[in-house]
Motif scaffolding. Structure first.
Motif: not given
Length: 271
Positions: A217, A236, A251
């Motif tokens: 992601n 992410n 992150h």
């Protein structure tokens, strides 16, 4: 103008007379032929040569549907590249096997991994894209997209030993450049900062250098964005600027764990 008349006009104005289903079926059968899924039909040299000749003839017919009368239809140029494409795909399959602890054999990768199928269709499509063959490479890669959930534009430039794990939701844009021994996980987007039509002829998508790992992601955007070699991109993350070689990007989110039934809070019964 009636709806029937509109349809009639649309059929008359079609630029290409291509059969989409036949074109999709061709790449599916070609993949099965190349990677030994037709063993019973191609167990001898003579049978392999016959099947290859049949594929060449069929592909010539498909090419003719996207060529004008003044353009030469030449399928040999594509098939001459087969040994090179096949070698690259063998390296991809071996690299996936060596880096995925769940893989038991190279055959398992070839037979069952959606990421490998998407890579194979991309490499075959990219050869057509480089030779400015219209429509066919997009039909092939979108067919792989529909089967695997992996969207690789045939214009992307991808080095050897490419590893897609799981793969669902991956998007790799047209002007993306990916180096060697790169690993990408599900949900990764290698996209553009802007999708306006005036940027059509510009580099809109990022460059991923050798031996980069991009986890699930992560979103990396922009034609000037370069992910330096040996970097690790965590899940992410959202990246729109270049990352130096040997970097770790992640992150950091806040996760709160709370007791579902705390002892100091009363339990209310309502009857």
């Amino acid at each position: 103008m009636t709806f029937t008349e509109q349809l009639h006009l649309g059929y008359q104005n079609r630029k290409f007379d291509i059969d989409k289903r036949k074109t999709e079926d061709f790449i599916d059968r070609l993949f099965r032929f190349i990677f030994f899924l037709e063993y019973q039909r191609c167990s001898e040299i003579e049978l392999i040569e016959k099947r290859l000749s049949d594929f060449k003839a069929e592909f010539t017919e498909i090419l003719a549907t996207v060529k004008t009368e003044n353009e030469k239809v030449e399928s040999d140029v594509f098939f001459e590249k087969f040994p090179e494409i096949y070698r690259a795909l063998q390296n991809d399959a071996q690299y996936i096997f060596e880096n995925d602890p769940a893989a038991q054999s190279v055959e398992e990768v070839v037979f069952s991994y959606p990421g490998f199928f998407a890579i194979a269709v991309y490499r075959l499509s990219h050869e057509l894209f480089k030779n400015k063959i219209p429509l066919i490479p997009r039909i092939w890669t979108e067919y792989a997209h529909s089967k695997t959930g992996i969207d690789i534009h045939p214009g992307a430039v991808i080095g050897e030993n490419f590893f897609i794990d799981h793969g669902t939701g991956i998007v790799i844009g047209e002007t993306t450049v990916i180096g060697r021994k790169v690993k990408i996980y599900q949900g990764v987007t290698l996209g553009a900062l802007s999708v306006t039509k005036d940027l059509q002829d510009q580099k809109r998508h990022p460059t991923i250098e050798d031996r980069v790992v991009i986890y699930a992601n992560a979103t990396i955007l922009g034609g000037e964005t370069i992910i330096g070699e040996n970097s690790l991109i965590g899940g992410n993350v959202w990246i729109t600027e270049s990352v130096a070689p040997n970097s770790v990007v992640f992150h950091k989110g806040q996760v709160t764990v709370k007791n579902k039934f705390p002892g100091n809070e009363p339990i209310n019964f309502i009857i």
